[in-house]
Scaffold this motif. Structure first.
Motif, short mmCIF file in Angstrom:
data_model
loop_
_atom_site.label_atom_id
_atom_site.label_comp_id
_atom_site.label_asym_id
_atom_site.label_seq_id
_atom_site.Cartn_x
_atom_site.Cartn_y
_atom_site.Cartn_z
N LEU A 130 -23.12 21.28 3.27
CA LEU A 130 -22.02 21.63 4.15
C LEU A 130 -21.36 22.89 3.59
CD1 LEU A 130 -19.93 21.18 6.42
CD2 LEU A 130 -18.72 19.63 4.84
N VAL A 131 -21.34 23.95 4.37
CA VAL A 131 -20.68 25.19 3.99
C VAL A 131 -19.34 25.23 4.72
CG1 VAL A 131 -20.80 27.70 3.98
CG2 VAL A 131 -22.90 26.36 3.69
N ARG A 132 -18.25 25.32 3.96
CA ARG A 132 -16.91 25.31 4.54
C ARG A 132 -16.21 26.63 4.28
NH1 ARG A 132 -13.09 20.47 2.88
NH2 ARG A 132 -11.89 21.36 4.58
N GLY A 133 -15.57 27.15 5.30
CA GLY A 133 -14.70 28.29 5.09
C GLY A 133 -13.45 27.82 4.37
N GLU A 134 -12.94 28.65 3.48
CA GLU A 134 -11.76 28.29 2.70
C GLU A 134 -10.55 27.97 3.60
OE1 GLU A 134 -10.01 30.07 -1.33
OE2 GLU A 134 -9.88 31.47 0.35
N THR A 135 -10.45 28.70 4.70
CA THR A 135 -9.34 28.45 5.65
C THR A 135 -9.88 27.76 6.90
OG1 THR A 135 -9.57 30.67 6.59
CG2 THR A 135 -7.99 30.39 4.79
N SER A 136 -10.84 26.91 6.71
CA SER A 136 -11.51 26.18 7.78
C SER A 136 -10.54 25.33 8.58
CB SER A 136 -12.57 25.28 7.16
OG SER A 136 -13.05 24.35 8.08
N SER A 137 -10.92 25.10 9.82
CA SER A 137 -10.16 24.17 10.64
C SER A 137 -10.53 22.72 10.36
CB SER A 137 -10.37 24.49 12.13
OG SER A 137 -11.73 24.37 12.46
N LEU A 138 -11.62 22.49 9.62
CA LEU A 138 -11.98 21.12 9.25
C LEU A 138 -10.90 20.55 8.33
CD1 LEU A 138 -15.76 21.37 8.28
CD2 LEU A 138 -14.79 20.29 10.30
N THR A 139 -10.61 19.29 8.51
CA THR A 139 -9.67 18.65 7.60
C THR A 139 -10.42 18.00 6.45
OG1 THR A 139 -9.69 16.50 8.70
CG2 THR A 139 -8.12 18.16 9.55
N ASP A 140 -9.73 17.84 5.33
CA ASP A 140 -10.34 17.16 4.20
C ASP A 140 -10.71 15.72 4.57
OD1 ASP A 140 -10.17 19.41 2.59
OD2 ASP A 140 -8.26 18.80 1.69
N VAL A 174 -16.53 28.90 1.02
CA VAL A 174 -16.62 30.35 1.12
C VAL A 174 -15.20 30.91 1.17
CG1 VAL A 174 -17.47 32.28 2.48
CG2 VAL A 174 -18.82 30.18 2.33
N PRO A 175 -14.81 31.64 0.12
CA PRO A 175 -13.46 32.22 0.09
C PRO A 175 -13.27 33.21 1.24
CG PRO A 175 -14.54 32.44 -2.04
CD PRO A 175 -15.58 31.96 -1.07
N ASP A 176 -12.04 33.33 1.68
CA ASP A 176 -11.66 34.31 2.71
C ASP A 176 -12.42 34.13 4.02
OD1 ASP A 176 -9.87 35.54 0.89
OD2 ASP A 176 -11.54 36.65 0.01
N ARG A 184 -19.05 35.37 10.67
CA ARG A 184 -18.28 36.57 11.00
C ARG A 184 -17.43 37.02 9.82
NH1 ARG A 184 -13.25 35.67 14.52
NH2 ARG A 184 -12.61 34.96 12.48
N ASP A 185 -16.80 36.06 9.15
CA ASP A 185 -15.83 36.37 8.11
C ASP A 185 -16.47 36.75 6.77
OD1 ASP A 185 -13.95 35.70 10.01
OD2 ASP A 185 -13.58 33.69 9.19
N ALA A 186 -17.61 36.18 6.45
CA ALA A 186 -18.25 36.41 5.15
C ALA A 186 -19.77 36.36 5.30
CB ALA A 186 -17.76 35.39 4.14
N PRO A 187 -20.35 37.26 6.09
CA PRO A 187 -21.79 37.16 6.37
C PRO A 187 -22.67 37.29 5.13
CG PRO A 187 -20.90 39.24 7.18
CD PRO A 187 -19.73 38.40 6.75
N GLU A 188 -22.30 38.15 4.20
CA GLU A 188 -23.14 38.32 3.00
C GLU A 188 -23.14 37.05 2.14
OE1 GLU A 188 -20.61 40.49 3.73
OE2 GLU A 188 -21.74 42.23 4.45
N LEU A 230 -22.50 33.96 3.16
CA LEU A 230 -23.24 32.91 3.87
C LEU A 230 -24.73 33.13 3.73
CD1 LEU A 230 -23.29 30.39 5.63
CD2 LEU A 230 -23.09 31.89 7.64
N ALA A 231 -25.18 34.36 3.88
CA ALA A 231 -26.61 34.66 3.73
C ALA A 231 -27.09 34.32 2.32
CB ALA A 231 -26.87 36.12 4.05
N ARG A 232 -26.28 34.61 1.31
CA ARG A 232 -26.66 34.30 -0.06
C ARG A 232 -26.80 32.79 -0.25
NH1 ARG A 232 -24.98 32.14 -4.27
NH2 ARG A 232 -22.87 31.75 -3.53
N ILE A 233 -25.84 32.04 0.28
CA ILE A 233 -25.87 30.57 0.15
C ILE A 233 -27.10 30.00 0.85
CG2 ILE A 233 -24.72 28.43 0.88
CD1 ILE A 233 -22.03 29.97 0.45
N ILE A 234 -27.36 30.45 2.06
CA ILE A 234 -28.51 29.95 2.82
C ILE A 234 -29.82 30.28 2.10
CG2 ILE A 234 -29.84 30.25 4.95
CD1 ILE A 234 -27.09 30.75 6.33
N SER A 235 -29.95 31.52 1.65
CA SER A 235 -31.17 31.95 0.97
C SER A 235 -31.40 31.15 -0.30
CB SER A 235 -31.08 33.45 0.66
OG SER A 235 -32.21 33.87 -0.04
#
Length: 136
Positions: free
Chosen positions: A80-90, A107-109, A116-120, A122-127
């Motif tokens: 599970l990849v979460r944005g730091e300011t995600s709308s998902l709740t803990d 993923v910070p920021d 959209r916010d951190a494409p590089e 996300l790509a690093r994590i996926i790879s």
């Protein structure tokens, strides 16, 4: 891999035995199978998206328990990849993590739209994760 509603579709695909046999792992980007429907609808309203594709939203939210069961039963690793300011709740994430082992990357920021916010990043994590899963 799937992000947001695409993640729900990816989980649903794992319910198909022919698909599940060919999957090395599942990466979910800022989505869990069973989110709080009221919170999701409020977030969509704030984003100005409430009236778009309401049929898809309603179907996806109604399928939450079934999707959760599919994800828990899946015989593949999940990240599970979460944005730091995600709308998902803990609480939503904790409910998902309680059902089975799931790795989590933050993923910070980044918000809900991690690509959209951190494409590089996300790509690093996926790879990196795909490389690990495909090597085994």
């Amino acid at each position: 891999m799937g992000a947001s509603v695409g993640g729900l579709a990816a989980i649903a695909a794992l319910g198909e035995p022919d698909v599940a046999r060919r999957v090395a792992g599942l990466i979910l980007v800022d989505v869990v199978p069973e989110s709080d429907p009221d919170r999701v609808r409020a977030w969509l309203s704030e984003a100005g998206l409430r009236d778009q594709r309401t049929d898809l939203v309603d179907d996806s939210l109604a399928a939450g328990p079934e999707l959760h069961a599919t994800a828990v039963a899946a015989q593949v690793p999940i990240l599970l990849v979460r944005g730091e300011t995600s709308s998902l709740t803990d609480a939503e994430v904790d409910r998902f993590l309680a059902g089975r082992p799931v790795s989590v990357a933050r993923v910070p920021d980044a918000g809900h739209l991690v690509a959209r916010d951190a494409p590089e990043e996300l790509a690093r994590i996926i790879s990196e994760q795909a490389g690990i899963w495909l090597a085994t």
